[in-house]
Design an enzyme around this catalytic site. Sequence first.
Site, short mmCIF file in Angstrom:
data_model
loop_
_atom_site.label_atom_id
_atom_site.label_comp_id
_atom_site.label_asym_id
_atom_site.label_seq_id
_atom_site.Cartn_x
_atom_site.Cartn_y
_atom_site.Cartn_z
CB CYS A 1 -21.07 52.31 36.51
SG CYS A 1 -20.00 51.18 35.55
CE LYS B 1 -23.89 50.56 33.23
NZ LYS B 1 -22.54 50.01 33.44
CG ASP C 1 -23.67 48.63 36.47
OD1 ASP C 1 -24.72 48.72 35.80
OD2 ASP C 1 -22.55 48.92 36.00
#
Length: 237
Positions: A183, A138, A41
Amino acid sequence: GLGAAVLVSTGGAGLALHQARAQGAPRKIVPNLRSALIVVDVQNCFTPGGSLAVKQGDEIVPLINKLAKNFTNVVVTQDWHTPGHVSFASTHGKKPFEQVDLPYGKQTLWPDHCVQGTEEAALHKDLSIAHAQLVIRKGYNKGVDSYSAFLEADRKTPTGLAGYLKARNINRVFVCGLATDFCVAWTALDARKAAFEAYVIEDACRGIDLMGSLGRAWADMKKAGVHRIQSTDIAAA
């Protein structure tokens, strides 16, 4: 007798020195074809200027670019939400960082972020890993959040990453990116659950630390057998 005594004492010293060397500088980790770097990310929304910016999140970009050169196998993840996603505070008429109960458990609510196809959701412009083989998105299911690169927040819907890595005979994953306590940590924990060796490269991550979440994440990772390492522990290619 004296000669023997001298011989024994120097022998002992030699042995002690050998042991000190063995315990001293740890051997560097050499990533091989069965290793993969997972870059989590590193997107505009999570870096300064973004809607859910992680403090100093952009500082890790040059380090990740450098680290990636040591890995043949690189996977990049992208948070990729629908408008009106269930994890957005605005969807519930609540404030960011409040919690709600959803069918799959407690959900922290976030500012709107990483909406599919927006500039916010794009990978950071300075991220430069041309040889990355897979970009896995995701959080695209409107009714379920997804921190981990392996499993959605309902803890049962797979993203397909474990199968991809196993099909490619990869058994060790090294995780870096944003944010350490969400994450990144969830990805490392799920890697262990899927029977991978897992390493988190601490200095190539940045955390949010929401109400002690960073300390908790490291404690959970340690318990699960995730290795906490620094970028300097990895041998340069």
